[in-house]
Scaffold this motif. Sequence first.
Motif, PDB file in Angstrom:
ATOM      1  N   THR A   1      -4.157  10.751  99.655  1.00  0.00           N
ATOM      2  CA  THR A   1      -3.694  10.976 101.029  1.00  0.00           C
ATOM      3  C   THR A   1      -3.047   9.705 101.588  1.00  0.00           C
ATOM      4  O   THR A   1      -1.944   9.746 102.149  1.00  0.00           O
ATOM      5  CB  THR A   1      -4.848  11.441 101.928  1.00  0.00           C
TER       6      THR A   1
ATOM      7  N   ASN B   1     -11.412   6.922 103.906  1.00  0.00           N
ATOM      8  CA  ASN B   1     -10.634   7.177 102.698  1.00  0.00           C
ATOM      9  C   ASN B   1      -9.134   7.027 102.924  1.00  0.00           C
ATOM     10  O   ASN B   1      -8.449   6.325 102.176  1.00  0.00           O
ATOM     11  CB  ASN B   1     -10.972   8.596 102.192  1.00  0.00           C
ATOM     12  N   VAL B   2      -8.612   7.674 103.942  1.00  0.00           N
ATOM     13  CA  VAL B   2      -7.153   7.678 104.129  1.00  0.00           C
ATOM     14  C   VAL B   2      -6.658   6.274 104.503  1.00  0.00           C
ATOM     15  O   VAL B   2      -5.683   5.774 103.938  1.00  0.00           O
ATOM     16  CB  VAL B   2      -6.748   8.719 105.203  1.00  0.00           C
TER      17      VAL B   2
ATOM     18  N   SER C   1     -15.254   4.104 114.409  1.00  0.00           N
ATOM     19  CA  SER C   1     -15.595   4.730 115.680  1.00  0.00           C
ATOM     20  C   SER C   1     -16.167   3.727 116.687  1.00  0.00           C
ATOM     21  O   SER C   1     -16.250   4.015 117.869  1.00  0.00           O
ATOM     22  CB  SER C   1     -16.571   5.889 115.458  1.00  0.00           C
TER      23      SER C   1
ATOM     24  N   ASP D   1     -13.251  15.681 103.630  1.00  0.00           N
ATOM     25  CA  ASP D   1     -12.558  15.331 104.883  1.00  0.00           C
ATOM     26  C   ASP D   1     -13.474  14.289 105.531  1.00  0.00           C
ATOM     27  O   ASP D   1     -14.294  13.657 104.835  1.00  0.00           O
ATOM     28  CB  ASP D   1     -12.356  16.577 105.768  1.00  0.00           C
TER      29      ASP D   1
ATOM     30  N   ASN E   1      -5.145  14.085 110.722  1.00  0.00           N
ATOM     31  CA  ASN E   1      -4.655  15.367 111.215  1.00  0.00           C
ATOM     32  C   ASN E   1      -4.569  15.351 112.731  1.00  0.00           C
ATOM     33  O   ASN E   1      -5.551  15.027 113.404  1.00  0.00           O
ATOM     34  CB  ASN E   1      -5.595  16.494 110.763  1.00  0.00           C
TER      35      ASN E   1
ATOM     36  N   ARG F   1     -15.583  19.042 106.703  1.00  0.00           N
ATOM     37  CA  ARG F   1     -15.819  17.893 107.579  1.00  0.00           C
ATOM     38  C   ARG F   1     -17.271  17.900 108.036  1.00  0.00           C
ATOM     39  O   ARG F   1     -17.741  18.914 108.552  1.00  0.00           O
ATOM     40  CB  ARG F   1     -14.877  17.951 108.791  1.00  0.00           C
TER      41      ARG F   1
ATOM     42  N   LYS G   1     -24.152   9.694 109.264  1.00  0.00           N
ATOM     43  CA  LYS G   1     -24.457   8.279 109.575  1.00  0.00           C
ATOM     44  C   LYS G   1     -25.962   8.053 109.643  1.00  0.00           C
ATOM     45  O   LYS G   1     -26.672   8.804 110.306  1.00  0.00           O
ATOM     46  CB  LYS G   1     -23.845   7.883 110.913  1.00  0.00           C
TER      47      LYS G   1
HETATM   48  P1  NDP Z   1     -13.474   9.269 106.494  1.00  0.00           P
HETATM   49  O1  NDP Z   1     -14.727   9.890 106.938  1.00  0.00           O
HETATM   50  O2  NDP Z   1     -13.402   8.644 105.149  1.00  0.00           O
HETATM   51  O3  NDP Z   1     -12.990   8.162 107.542  1.00  0.00           O
HETATM   52  C1  NDP Z   1     -12.751   8.480 108.879  1.00  0.00           C
HETATM   53  C2  NDP Z   1     -12.507   7.179 109.622  1.00  0.00           C
HETATM   54  O4  NDP Z   1     -12.122   7.484 110.952  1.00  0.00           O
HETATM   55  C3  NDP Z   1     -13.757   6.324 109.729  1.00  0.00           C
HETATM   56  O5  NDP Z   1     -13.361   4.977 109.764  1.00  0.00           O
HETATM   57  C4  NDP Z   1     -14.352   6.766 111.058  1.00  0.00           C
HETATM   58  O6  NDP Z   1     -15.150   5.769 111.655  1.00  0.00           O
HETATM   59  C5  NDP Z   1     -13.107   7.001 111.864  1.00  0.00           C
HETATM   60  N1  NDP Z   1     -13.381   8.044 112.872  1.00  0.00           N
HETATM   61  C6  NDP Z   1     -13.798   9.318 112.656  1.00  0.00           C
HETATM   62  N2  NDP Z   1     -13.964   9.974 113.813  1.00  0.00           N
HETATM   63  C7  NDP Z   1     -13.636   9.084 114.758  1.00  0.00           C
HETATM   64  C8  NDP Z   1     -13.595   9.155 116.174  1.00  0.00           C
HETATM   65  N3  NDP Z   1     -13.933  10.288 116.815  1.00  0.00           N
HETATM   66  N4  NDP Z   1     -13.175   8.051 116.846  1.00  0.00           N
HETATM   67  C9  NDP Z   1     -12.826   6.917 116.195  1.00  0.00           C
HETATM   68  N5  NDP Z   1     -12.857   6.790 114.850  1.00  0.00           N
HETATM   69  C10 NDP Z   1     -13.248   7.853 114.164  1.00  0.00           C
HETATM   70  O7  NDP Z   1     -12.349  10.405 106.659  1.00  0.00           O
HETATM   71  P2  NDP Z   1     -10.908  10.472 106.003  1.00  0.00           P
HETATM   72  O8  NDP Z   1     -10.327   9.124 105.865  1.00  0.00           O
HETATM   73  O9  NDP Z   1     -10.995  11.368 104.839  1.00  0.00           O
HETATM   74  O10 NDP Z   1     -10.114  11.296 107.135  1.00  0.00           O
HETATM   75  C11 NDP Z   1      -9.395  10.650 108.182  1.00  0.00           C
HETATM   76  C12 NDP Z   1      -8.373  11.608 108.756  1.00  0.00           C
HETATM   77  O11 NDP Z   1      -7.464  12.019 107.711  1.00  0.00           O
HETATM   78  C13 NDP Z   1      -8.932  12.909 109.334  1.00  0.00           C
HETATM   79  O12 NDP Z   1      -8.110  13.320 110.405  1.00  0.00           O
HETATM   80  C14 NDP Z   1      -8.760  13.900 108.170  1.00  0.00           C
HETATM   81  O13 NDP Z   1      -8.719  15.242 108.626  1.00  0.00           O
HETATM   82  C15 NDP Z   1      -7.423  13.447 107.639  1.00  0.00           C
HETATM   83  N6  NDP Z   1      -7.121  13.840 106.272  1.00  0.00           N
HETATM   84  C16 NDP Z   1      -7.928  13.487 105.229  1.00  0.00           C
HETATM   85  C17 NDP Z   1      -7.610  13.843 103.945  1.00  0.00           C
HETATM   86  C18 NDP Z   1      -8.407  13.400 102.780  1.00  0.00           C
HETATM   87  O14 NDP Z   1      -7.944  13.611 101.639  1.00  0.00           O
HETATM   88  N7  NDP Z   1      -9.544  12.757 102.940  1.00  0.00           N
HETATM   89  C19 NDP Z   1      -6.428  14.685 103.673  1.00  0.00           C
HETATM   90  C20 NDP Z   1      -5.583  14.914 104.810  1.00  0.00           C
HETATM   91  C21 NDP Z   1      -5.947  14.517 106.057  1.00  0.00           C
HETATM   92  P3  NDP Z   1     -16.702   5.575 111.242  1.00  0.00           P
HETATM   93  O15 NDP Z   1     -16.668   4.879 109.923  1.00  0.00           O
HETATM   94  O16 NDP Z   1     -17.284   4.765 112.334  1.00  0.00           O
HETATM   95  O17 NDP Z   1     -17.273   6.961 111.161  1.00  0.00           O
END
Ligand code: NDP
Length: 450
Positions: free
Chosen positions: A208, A239-240, A261, A165, A350, A93, A133
């Motif tokens: 995922t 991604n998810v 975010s 992640d 998660n 991450r 970013k």
């Molecule tokens: P990405 O970086 O692709 O996307 C994360 C998304 O969540 C973005 O839209 C981001 O916004 C938003 N985000 C992140 N942090 C915050 C925050 N503090 N407050 C509000 N929005 C937030 O990550 P993933 O989609 O890969 O991961 C998302 C979740 O899924 C995580 O919890 C990860 O641990 C879990 N996960 C992911 C897997 C994978 O295969 N990728 C597998 C299993 C679980 P912004 O665009 O503004 O940054």
Amino acid sequence: MSYSQQVFDELSARYSYQPEFLQAVQEVLNTLQPALDKNPAYQKNKILERITEPERVIHFLVQWVDDKGEIQVNRGYRVQFNSAIGPYKGGLRFHPTVNEGVLKFLGFEQIFKNSLTGTPIGGGKGGSDFDPKGKSDNEIMRFCQAFMTQLFRYIGATVDVPAGDIGVGGREIGYLYGAYKRLTTSYEGVLTGKGLHFGGSLARTEATGYGTVYFAQEMLKDRGESLEGKVCAVSGAGNVAIYCCEKLYQVGAKPVTVSDSRGAIYDETGIKVDVLKQVKEVERASLTRYAELVPTAKYVPVAEYPEGKHFVWTVKCDAAFPCATQNELFLEDAKTLLANGCKCVAEGANMPSTIDAINCFLASGIAYGPAKAANAGGVATSQLEMEQNASMCAWTFEEVDSKLHNIMINIHRNAAETAKEYGAAGNLVLGANIAGFRKVADAMIAQGVI
Ligand code: NDP
């Protein structure tokens, strides 16, 4: 005092400064006591004391030079939590909120999740407080190279296999893989989520999100229902979330929200997945850009969320898919979802729900799929990528997707049957935790004190 409470109290005193880690441990230990009572060997072998302490935490300096020629300093980590059933496996991450406690929470969850997939992989997690970013491609590349210059000596195809992640997608994995190859002169499956032309697996990108929807389908099937025709609230826009939305359409449901975010999108006509991909995967822009491109979309900035609530969970829906990050769904949000008629929650992120929110869902009797079961499709497909790399072959999208689907069906069945075995039918938190725990604990006992 119960064995699990005693271990938790000791851990809380030692790691009071790691709240996310303690929250993840508490969620698991809250449900394990029946399994501990049934098999006294777990206490005799001090399994809880051992499974809550990472086998190794590597903390390193990452120094790199930005486009202006300034030296930048970040902290890098790899938490190698538990290798009882296979090489460490878990994502990296890159996010400013990353610290050792956050990675310990994620690594701890990963032990049980990986065990539940039914494949031989241990638990690990890593990352950095680097913020991708606003960085140029060249800055991302230099950072990834600097990060790998430290990490490469601790990982390997049969030792520890990181993946993506938050903040680590295909671009970052490509740069990390290139750096590993240069440093080791070895072309091996040391990272998953690789590009398709250099060892990546078809369907890993989708896995995922797709897996979370497959899991929701299984929960609803058990209740004689389905996702068809259901209105769904999704959080996140990465991604998810993207591939969760895509699969929801494929099964006849309609996602009406996404968030990042800075704010959220509500579109009662349904989220436009092609536009979302363009905005987030290609332009790497904010959701305000999505609102510019889609006239039916309403954009709500974080500052305008109703007091104490996440906007996405205030939208009337039949099913909710938290897919952004940890602690994004609080007790108040859970109550709002239930009051609006939500019947199913499947966690793509998660630990998105707080313990209070989880208890609220469990008490209501709705279908609730905890993260370590519902989002295990990503890591399961990473393991399929490792299998393809080890045998130097590549499967079709359909083959991988069908294996993923079967894995999600099996995870659901395993969690549901374990819950029944312990007299808690429908409680997939207890079922998933005990099923994931037993396999790892038994392997630890069999391997002795090492
Ligand atoms: P990405 O970086 O692709 O996307 C994360 C998304 O969540 C973005 O839209 C981001 O916004 C938003 N985000 C992140 N942090 C915050 C925050 N503090 N407050 C509000 N929005 C937030 O990550 P993933 O989609 O890969 O991961 C998302 C979740 O899924 C995580 O919890 C990860 O641990 C879990 N996960 C992911 C897997 C994978 O295969 N990728 C597998 C299993 C679980 P912004 O665009 O503004 O940054």
